[in-house]
Structure formats: structure tokens, C-alpha cells
Design a protein around this motif. Structure first.
Motif, PDB file in Angstrom:
ATOM      1  N   ARG A  37       4.432  -7.956  -9.204  1.00 38.97           N
ATOM      2  CA  ARG A  37       3.763  -7.653  -7.917  1.00 38.97           C
ATOM      3  C   ARG A  37       3.070  -6.378  -7.949  1.00 38.97           C
ATOM      4  O   ARG A  37       1.731  -6.453  -7.615  1.00 38.97           O
ATOM      5  CB  ARG A  37       4.644  -7.561  -6.797  1.00 38.97           C
ATOM      6  CG  ARG A  37       5.301  -8.791  -6.421  1.00 38.97           C
ATOM      7  CD  ARG A  37       5.992  -9.105  -5.104  1.00 38.97           C
ATOM      8  NE  ARG A  37       7.291  -8.129  -4.881  1.00 38.97           N
ATOM      9  CZ  ARG A  37       7.054  -6.819  -4.535  1.00 38.97           C
ATOM     10  NH1 ARG A  37       5.961  -6.652  -3.716  1.00 38.97           N
ATOM     11  NH2 ARG A  37       8.117  -6.054  -4.309  1.00 38.97           N
TER      12      ARG A  37
ATOM     13  N   TYR B 282      11.085  -4.637   4.079  1.00 37.98           N
ATOM     14  CA  TYR B 282      10.141  -4.276   3.100  1.00 37.98           C
ATOM     15  C   TYR B 282       9.986  -2.559   2.888  1.00 37.98           C
ATOM     16  O   TYR B 282       9.345  -2.026   4.207  1.00 37.98           O
ATOM     17  CB  TYR B 282       8.692  -4.903   3.218  1.00 37.98           C
ATOM     18  CG  TYR B 282       7.639  -4.720   2.331  1.00 37.98           C
ATOM     19  CD1 TYR B 282       7.814  -5.492   1.194  1.00 37.98           C
ATOM     20  CD2 TYR B 282       6.668  -3.801   2.539  1.00 37.98           C
ATOM     21  CE1 TYR B 282       6.730  -5.109   0.469  1.00 37.98           C
ATOM     22  CE2 TYR B 282       5.694  -3.655   1.432  1.00 37.98           C
ATOM     23  CZ  TYR B 282       5.596  -4.139   0.405  1.00 37.98           C
ATOM     24  OH  TYR B 282       4.946  -4.010  -0.611  1.00 37.98           O
TER      25      TYR B 282
ATOM     26  N   ASP C  17       3.157  -9.827   4.634  1.00 40.62           N
ATOM     27  CA  ASP C  17       3.935 -11.360   4.187  1.00 40.62           C
ATOM     28  C   ASP C  17       5.403 -11.119   4.602  1.00 40.62           C
ATOM     29  O   ASP C  17       6.194 -12.176   5.000  1.00 40.62           O
ATOM     30  CB  ASP C  17       3.805 -11.477   2.773  1.00 40.62           C
ATOM     31  CG  ASP C  17       3.997 -12.960   2.590  1.00 40.62           C
ATOM     32  OD1 ASP C  17       4.318 -13.885   3.161  1.00 40.62           O
ATOM     33  OD2 ASP C  17       3.953 -13.272   1.313  1.00 40.62           O
TER      34      ASP C  17
ATOM     35  N   TYR D 143       1.618  -7.526   1.037  1.00 41.71           N
ATOM     36  CA  TYR D 143       3.040  -7.832   0.907  1.00 41.71           C
ATOM     37  C   TYR D 143       3.549  -7.412   1.921  1.00 41.71           C
ATOM     38  O   TYR D 143       4.522  -8.220   2.528  1.00 41.71           O
ATOM     39  CB  TYR D 143       3.540  -7.268  -0.468  1.00 41.71           C
ATOM     40  CG  TYR D 143       3.331  -8.229  -1.871  1.00 41.71           C
ATOM     41  CD1 TYR D 143       3.860  -9.665  -1.652  1.00 41.71           C
ATOM     42  CD2 TYR D 143       2.678  -7.523  -2.698  1.00 41.71           C
ATOM     43  CE1 TYR D 143       3.421 -10.365  -2.909  1.00 41.71           C
ATOM     44  CE2 TYR D 143       2.259  -8.375  -3.981  1.00 41.71           C
ATOM     45  CZ  TYR D 143       2.613  -9.556  -3.805  1.00 41.71           C
ATOM     46  OH  TYR D 143       2.486 -10.463  -5.086  1.00 41.71           O
TER      47      TYR D 143
END
Length: 374
Positions: free
Chosen positions: A171, A313, A305, A302
């Protein structure tokens, strides 16, 4: 759940499929190191493979002389046509050194040694041994495209575990670096490298013809280097990616000698060598900053998301990883890829015989003298 087709054929897990596939004509390569010995994940993989009953399982084993015997005994209890190829034995190591092939040791070197043995079968499937959620359907899923005219297939899956996004090296390093390179050129190799949803997956399958022509990276660049060769050997029309569904395996720390930061150097070198092989001349003086900018954009995406799905996160942690990975964005040096088996200066039968003699001596003390094919 979605069913979008992309630049390469994409086979989705829509119905938890276990398709008919030529498992009886396939060799499964399962690289292991000492840390897999009697581990729960490795036990699951081997037990599931018993239900698949492939033509052959080849375990390239990286282990000390003291551990190789107990490891081989443990593997022998599984009802599989399984052969252990000890990658560190003295005879094999000496012969590889004589041929200029010994060099750095790592997963890629182990897989290369095993590929030579697997080429006795029509198809080759490569799997990792640390998969906690391994399913017997994986072999059939990866082989299915090969029985329908494709030559190379690659696994993909979502790395979501413990309410967090993983797959960090893919990623935060691989995908942003490919995107940064694509900003300066429209070379087809970059379209190909970006088409794979999880390019750093350790699972792939190939026809015998493709597998014997792969030039294998010695260490953690194995997966990227394989894609670079697959572009030449199979191309867009001959490649597929296959959804393996839920997937969990061991995680690595960012730092340390086997951490993601160190891995990024091998992955970066393999990626940049692959694009250079296919005519791309990266602007290395600006590439590190362009990579970092691309990666920060990915982090913002990200983060949204993860929030959308209620996942934890650590945006700051991800930015810190980008800073560490930036050091790996540099022109590759010292191409030490192993040769394709089609061109190797040593035969696969020689490797098998030397490894067998080494293993027998390590396990029962008998010195085996054997005339080998030179």
C-alpha cells in the motif's frame, strides 16, 4: 463485492468457489525456514494440501544442520508426495559456488532451487507456508486460469485483520512508486505492474514453459521480479489474478534486519530493474520526492476508507513508514538474479542429488558419495 474486469483477467470470489482444476498435474512449491517448524500455520497448509493431493509438493528448506533432520521427520508424517530440498547443505552450496550461483540467500534463492524440481510437472504453484487461513481451494483457484488458456496467475486478497489495514509494503511503497513512475511515462510495463491488486502476494501459478524461463530474484524482490518476467513471457492476455478471499498471515515489524524497511530495498530494486528492463529510464534525481508525494496521497485515501469501515488507522505511523521507504527509491545495482532454468549452468537433477546427499548425511551421519550429472 464486485465483479469488475480490469487490464488483466480478474477472477472474483463471488460464490466461495472451489473449481475443477488440474491439481494432479501440478507441483506445489512451499518454501519454509526454521521458524515454520511444527507451527500452526504450516500444519494447516500441509493438512489442507493432503485434501488437494497435488502431483508433487517440493519444500525448499532453509535450516541449520542441527534442525534439518527433525524438520524432515515432521514433514514426512503428512500424506503427500513431498520432497525436502535442503537449501543449505555443504555439497549443494559448494557446487553452486563453483557455478557462480551461491551468493545471497533468501526466499527467492530457495524458490529457484525448488522450481527446478517442480518442472517435472505441467504446472507449478508457489505458496507461502505462514498462511493462518489457508484453504485447499487455493491451489485449484490459481490453476483454473491456466487450464483455460492463461499462462500465469497471481493471487490477490484484502489484508484486513484485527480491525486494521495491513499489506503496508504494497500500500505504502509498491503502489505509490508505480504510480509515481507512471506520471513520467506511459510504458506498458507500468500498466501491467499496476494491474495486480496485490502485487506482493507470495502465491502464483505458472505453466511449465513460463516457470522454466523465470529469472528469480534472490531475496524479497521475488514477487516483483516474477511480475517483470511474466510481462515478457505471458503479457496482458496471458495473465490473470485470482481472489483467494479471506487471508491472514504473519506480520513483520517495520524496522530490524527482516523488517519492512529492509524489505523495501529489495522490492524497490526489483521493481526499478523490471521497468528498466522494459525500456523505462526513471528520473532518479526527482523520483524519491515524487514517490513520497504519491504515497502521502495514498495515505489520505486509505484514511478515509478505514474511517468509512470503522477501522483503526494510524495516519502518523503510515507517514513515518513513507519516510523510511523513501531511502529505498534509488537506481538498482548489482543484478544478481538467478538464471532461468532453461539457461542454468547446473541441472535440476544435480541439485536434487546433491541436496539428497546433504540431507542424508545430516540426518543419519552416513556419507553418501554419488556420481552426479555435471
Amino acid at each position: 463485492m464486485e465483479y469488475v474486469q480490469e487490464r488483466i483477467a480478474t477472477l472474483h470470489d463471488l460464490t466461495d468457489p472451489a473449481p475443477d482444476a488440474p491439481t494432479d498435474r501440478a507441483a506445489v512449491v512451499l518454501p519454509m525456514t526454521e521458524r515454520e517448524y511444527a507451527g500452526l500455520a504450516a500444519e494447516r497448509v500441509l493438512s489442507e494440501l493432503e485434501h488437494v493431493d497435488p502431483a508433487r509438493v517440493v519444500v525448499p528448506l532453509r535450516a541449520s544442520a542441527e534442525r534439518v533432520g527433525p524438520f524432515a521427520d515432521w514433514l514426512s508424517k503428512y500424506d503427500l508426495r513431498l520432497s525436502v530440498l535442503w537449501c543449505d547443505g555443504p555439497r549443494l552450496t559448494s557446487r553452486l559456488a563453483d557455478e557462480g550461483l551461491n551468493g545471497r540467500r533468501g526466499k527467492g534463492r530457495d524458490v529457484w532451487l525448488a522450481l527446478g524440481q517442480a518442472l517435472s510437472e505441467e504446472f507449478v504453484v508457489v505458496h507461502d507456508a505462514d498462511t493462518k487461513t489457508y484453504s485447499r481451494s487455493y491451489v485449484a483457484r490459481l490453476l483454473f486460469p491456466l487450464s483455460h488458456g492463461f499462462e500465469f496467475s497471481k493471487a490477490y486478497y484484502a489484508r484486513v485483520e484485527n480491525d486494521r489495514l495491513y499489506g503496508r509494503l504494497f500500500r505504502l511503497f509498491y503502489a505509490p512508486l508505480v504510480a509515481a513512475l507512471a506520471e513520467e511515462t506511459d510504458a506498458p510495463i507500468l500498466d501491467y505492474l499496476s494491474a495486480f491488486r496485490y502485487a506482493l502476494a507470495g502465491e502464483f501459478a505458472a505453466t511449465n514453459d513460463v516457470a522454466r524461463r523465470l529469472r528469480v530474484q534472490r531475496t524479497w524482490g521475488l514477487e516483483v521480479g516474477t511480475l517483470g518476467d511474466a510481462f515478457s513471457l505471458a503479457g496482458f492476455d496471458g495473465s490473470a489474478q485470482v481472489d483467494l478471499g479471506a487471508y491472514e498471515h504473519d506480520h513483520r515489524a517495520v524496522g530490524g534486519p527482516t523488517g519492512l524497511s529492509e524489505m523495501s530495498r529489495s522490492v524497490g530494486a526489483a521493481l526499478l530493474r523490471a521497468v528498466e528492463d522494459h525500456g523505462v529510464d526513471p528520473a532518479y534525481e526527482t523520483l524519491p520526492e515524487r514517490y513520497a508525494e504519491s504515497a502521502r496521497r495514498f495515505v489520505r485515501q486509505y484514511a478515509v476508507d478505514a474511517a468509512f469501515n470503522g477501522l483503526d488507522y494510524g495516519r502518523g505511523e503510515e507517514y513515518e513508514q513513507i519516510e523510511r521507504y523513501t531511502d529505498a527509491v534509488a537506481a538498482p545495482v548489482d543484478d544478481d538474479r538467478l538464471p532461468a532454468w532453461a539457461d542454468a549452468p547446473i541441472s535440476a537433477s544435480t541439485v536434487a542429488e546433491l541436496a539428497e546427499a546433504d540431507l542424508q548425511e545430516a540426518t543419519d551421519g552416513a556419507v553418501v558419495e554419488r556420481e552426479v550429472d555435471r
